[in-house]
Write a protein that holds these residues in place. Structure first.
Motif, PDB file in Angstrom:
ATOM      1  N   TYR A   1       6.750  43.359 -50.373  1.00  0.00           N
ATOM      2  CA  TYR A   1       6.831  44.024 -49.079  1.00  0.00           C
ATOM      3  C   TYR A   1       7.164  45.524 -49.206  1.00  0.00           C
ATOM      4  CZ  TYR A   1       6.279  40.053 -45.910  1.00  0.00           C
ATOM      5  OH  TYR A   1       5.747  39.004 -45.183  1.00  0.00           O
ATOM      6  N   LEU A   2       7.813  45.883 -50.265  1.00  0.00           N
ATOM      7  CA  LEU A   2       8.208  47.299 -50.416  1.00  0.00           C
ATOM      8  C   LEU A   2       7.162  48.139 -51.142  1.00  0.00           C
ATOM      9  CD1 LEU A   2      11.993  46.860 -51.265  1.00  0.00           C
ATOM     10  CD2 LEU A   2      11.036  47.830 -49.157  1.00  0.00           C
TER      11      LEU A   2
ATOM     12  N   LEU B   1      14.627  46.802 -44.130  1.00  0.00           N
ATOM     13  CA  LEU B   1      13.778  46.172 -43.124  1.00  0.00           C
ATOM     14  C   LEU B   1      13.086  47.221 -42.256  1.00  0.00           C
ATOM     15  CD1 LEU B   1      12.761  43.583 -41.852  1.00  0.00           C
ATOM     16  CD2 LEU B   1      14.793  43.548 -40.388  1.00  0.00           C
ATOM     17  N   LYS B   2      13.786  48.300 -41.944  1.00  0.00           N
ATOM     18  CA  LYS B   2      13.162  49.369 -41.162  1.00  0.00           C
ATOM     19  C   LYS B   2      12.002  49.998 -41.931  1.00  0.00           C
ATOM     20  CE  LYS B   2      17.311  50.639 -38.547  1.00  0.00           C
ATOM     21  NZ  LYS B   2      18.303  51.720 -38.290  1.00  0.00           N
ATOM     22  N   ILE B   3      12.176  50.172 -43.215  1.00  0.00           N
ATOM     23  CA  ILE B   3      11.107  50.755 -44.042  1.00  0.00           C
ATOM     24  C   ILE B   3       9.899  49.830 -44.077  1.00  0.00           C
ATOM     25  CG2 ILE B   3      10.499  51.437 -46.392  1.00  0.00           C
ATOM     26  CD1 ILE B   3      13.415  52.303 -46.777  1.00  0.00           C
ATOM     27  N   VAL B   4      10.147  48.520 -44.220  1.00  0.00           N
ATOM     28  CA  VAL B   4       9.053  47.540 -44.282  1.00  0.00           C
ATOM     29  C   VAL B   4       8.299  47.511 -42.954  1.00  0.00           C
ATOM     30  CG1 VAL B   4       8.514  45.098 -44.486  1.00  0.00           C
ATOM     31  CG2 VAL B   4      10.168  46.124 -46.047  1.00  0.00           C
ATOM     32  N   ILE B   5       9.034  47.473 -41.839  1.00  0.00           N
ATOM     33  CA  ILE B   5       8.375  47.427 -40.532  1.00  0.00           C
ATOM     34  C   ILE B   5       7.541  48.686 -40.321  1.00  0.00           C
ATOM     35  CG2 ILE B   5       8.792  47.460 -38.054  1.00  0.00           C
ATOM     36  CD1 ILE B   5      11.202  45.655 -38.522  1.00  0.00           C
TER      37      ILE B   5
ATOM     38  N   TYR C   1       4.021  36.863 -41.570  1.00  0.00           N
ATOM     39  CA  TYR C   1       5.171  36.061 -42.026  1.00  0.00           C
ATOM     40  C   TYR C   1       6.437  36.882 -42.310  1.00  0.00           C
ATOM     41  CZ  TYR C   1       1.685  32.396 -42.533  1.00  0.00           C
ATOM     42  OH  TYR C   1       0.702  31.479 -42.280  1.00  0.00           O
ATOM     43  N   LEU C   2       6.437  38.164 -41.960  1.00  0.00           N
ATOM     44  CA  LEU C   2       7.623  38.984 -42.225  1.00  0.00           C
ATOM     45  C   LEU C   2       8.910  38.423 -41.616  1.00  0.00           C
ATOM     46  CD1 LEU C   2       9.018  41.477 -43.343  1.00  0.00           C
ATOM     47  CD2 LEU C   2       8.230  42.754 -41.309  1.00  0.00           C
ATOM     48  N   PRO C   3       8.915  37.889 -40.380  1.00  0.00           N
ATOM     49  CA  PRO C   3      10.171  37.390 -39.805  1.00  0.00           C
ATOM     50  C   PRO C   3      10.869  36.327 -40.664  1.00  0.00           C
ATOM     51  CG  PRO C   3       8.526  37.604 -38.091  1.00  0.00           C
ATOM     52  CD  PRO C   3       7.810  37.832 -39.407  1.00  0.00           C
ATOM     53  N   TYR C   4      10.124  35.554 -41.477  1.00  0.00           N
ATOM     54  CA  TYR C   4      10.748  34.519 -42.311  1.00  0.00           C
ATOM     55  C   TYR C   4      11.613  35.128 -43.418  1.00  0.00           C
ATOM     56  CZ  TYR C   4       7.482  31.252 -40.128  1.00  0.00           C
ATOM     57  OH  TYR C   4       6.781  30.495 -39.215  1.00  0.00           O
TER      58      TYR C   4
ATOM     59  N   GLU D   1       5.471  34.144 -32.686  1.00  0.00           N
ATOM     60  CA  GLU D   1       5.510  32.742 -33.161  1.00  0.00           C
ATOM     61  C   GLU D   1       6.350  32.614 -34.420  1.00  0.00           C
ATOM     62  OE1 GLU D   1       2.425  29.162 -34.587  1.00  0.00           O
ATOM     63  OE2 GLU D   1       1.666  31.161 -34.069  1.00  0.00           O
ATOM     64  N   ALA D   2       6.185  33.504 -35.375  1.00  0.00           N
ATOM     65  CA  ALA D   2       6.945  33.431 -36.619  1.00  0.00           C
ATOM     66  C   ALA D   2       8.432  33.613 -36.373  1.00  0.00           C
ATOM     67  CB  ALA D   2       6.435  34.478 -37.592  1.00  0.00           C
ATOM     68  N   ARG D   3       8.798  34.482 -35.438  1.00  0.00           N
ATOM     69  CA  ARG D   3      10.225  34.683 -35.164  1.00  0.00           C
ATOM     70  C   ARG D   3      10.845  33.449 -34.518  1.00  0.00           C
ATOM     71  NH1 ARG D   3      10.939  38.004 -31.411  1.00  0.00           N
ATOM     72  NH2 ARG D   3       8.800  38.703 -30.914  1.00  0.00           N
ATOM     73  N   LEU D   4      10.062  32.733 -33.671  1.00  0.00           N
ATOM     74  CA  LEU D   4      10.551  31.482 -33.069  1.00  0.00           C
ATOM     75  C   LEU D   4      10.779  30.421 -34.141  1.00  0.00           C
ATOM     76  CD1 LEU D   4      11.182  29.709 -30.599  1.00  0.00           C
ATOM     77  CD2 LEU D   4       8.722  29.195 -30.488  1.00  0.00           C
ATOM     78  N   ASN D   5       9.808  30.244 -35.022  1.00  0.00           N
ATOM     79  CA  ASN D   5       9.911  29.225 -36.071  1.00  0.00           C
ATOM     80  C   ASN D   5      11.019  29.546 -37.082  1.00  0.00           C
ATOM     81  OD1 ASN D   5       7.804  27.765 -34.955  1.00  0.00           O
ATOM     82  ND2 ASN D   5       6.244  28.794 -36.206  1.00  0.00           N
TER      83      ASN D   5
END
Length: 349
Positions: free
Chosen positions: A67-68, A92-96, A79-82, A112-116
């Motif tokens: 991710y970095l 996390l700010k850099i990745v987003i 799938y980032l929220p997982y 959806e990913a954040r809910l799961n």
């Protein structure tokens, strides 16, 4: 040299953590397939949820690196929220910022990913665990062409309720790493059950020492008295069945039968002789023709009677029958001709 094989659900959900980590690292080192690495990480998080945290942070450093530094992809965004907990707030700010146009865009595209991912952080609420039982989750999925597939996750936590279990299993329907050339394998969730069983015995061929249970069985087998063999039954002569008696008698019985037959014939009165009367000095014999006819009739009756002497004599039925017929015919002829059996009649003067 053949390349590293892609991991299937069998390796992801059944291999031990050490072996699984080696396989994932080897695959990513050779292929540098970022999308597969991210989806492997999601599948491992699902297994970690059911297996009471046994796979937490298994390939965390690889996920951080991807991710970095890796080129952003749609799979990385989905799938980032997982994996938010794998980064510090600044990371996390850099990745987003690398993956999305802004924080609002991140929230919109990953709903959806954040809910799961919220369910993955929950703990079980049921008080149903029984000491001594080993639990497993057995789930059924349907692929894109209607064929059903079963997925088994062993040594799981039984305290998750129905909503938690279904929601986490549904995460697997979003992954493409299990797809085949013909269909998406886990396209739709169908059903599941969490079963518990008693692990009575177990064996590992790589372990050299025996289990305590095996040792107890061995000792018990040695101490158990051997069953005595039952003594053989002695069979006496009276217990044995007598052999069947032969249908034909011995020669002694045959001779006795012939003598009796001769004696009966000798007792029959001679039709040509009249008994002597003491009150009469002489008597003229009557006509002997009717008596001869009566004797011939009696002889014919004897010929018509069934002869069972073959059952007693040593000869065959045919031999006895021929012999008897010859004697009877000779007797009839002698009777008709008035012949006598070598006996002289005593004439009274």
């Amino acid at each position: 040299m053949m390349g590293v094989q892609k991991l299937a659900e069998r390796q992801l959900f059944l291999m031990k953590s050490e072996s699984l980590e080696k396989r994932v690292r080897a695959y990513y080192t050779e292929t540098r397939d970022v999308d597969a690495l991210i989806e492997y990480g999601v599948a491992i998080l699902v297994r970690n949820f059911f297996c009471m945290g046994a796979f937490a942070g298994l390939i965390q450093d690889l996920i951080q690196e991807a991710y970095l530094s890796a080129e952003p992809t749609a799979v990385m965004r989905q799938y980032l929220p997982y994996f938010e907990k794998y980064f510090t707030a600044d990371q996390l700010k850099i990745v987003i910022k690398r993956l999305f146009n802004g924080h609002s865009s991140y929230l919109t595209q990953t709903e959806e990913a954040r809910l799961n991912s919220g369910y993955l952080a929950q703990e079980g609420t049921l008080d149903n665990r029984v000491e001594g039982l080993v639990y497993r989750v057995e789930a059924i999925f349907e692929d894109s062409i209607g064929k059903k597939h079963q997925l088994t996750i062993r040594e799981t936590d039984s305290t998750f309720d129905e909503v938690q279990t279904i929601q986490v299993l549904t995460i697997l329907t979003t992954l493409s790493i299990f797809d085949t050339a013909d269909a998406r394998k886990y396209a739709t969730y169908v059903s599941y059950q969490t079963s518990g069983k008693i692990l009575a015995t177990a064996h590992n061929s790589r372990q050299k020492t025996k289990t305590v249970l095996d040792e107890e069985k061995t000792v018990a087998a040695k101490q158990a008295p051997q069953q005595e063999k039952a003594p053989k039954k002695t069979v006496t002569a009276t217990d044995k069945k007598l052999p069947p008696q032969p249908l034909t008698p011995t020669r002694t019985e045959e001779a006795s039968t012939v003598d009796k037959t001769t004696a009966v014939k000798q007792k029959e009165p001679n039709p040509t002789n009249w008994p002597e009367n003491s009150n009469t000095t002489s008597r003229t014999p009557a006509n002997t023709e009717p008596k001869k006819q009566a004797a011939a009739s009696k002889a014919n009756e004897r010929l018509q009677q069934s002869d069972t002497s073959y059952k007693r004599l040593g000869k065959s039925k045919e031999q006895i029958q021929n012999n008897r017929e010859g004697k009877k015919k000779k007797h009839i002829v002698d009777s008709l001709l008035g012949r006598k059996k070598d006996r002289k009649r005593n004439k009274r003067k």
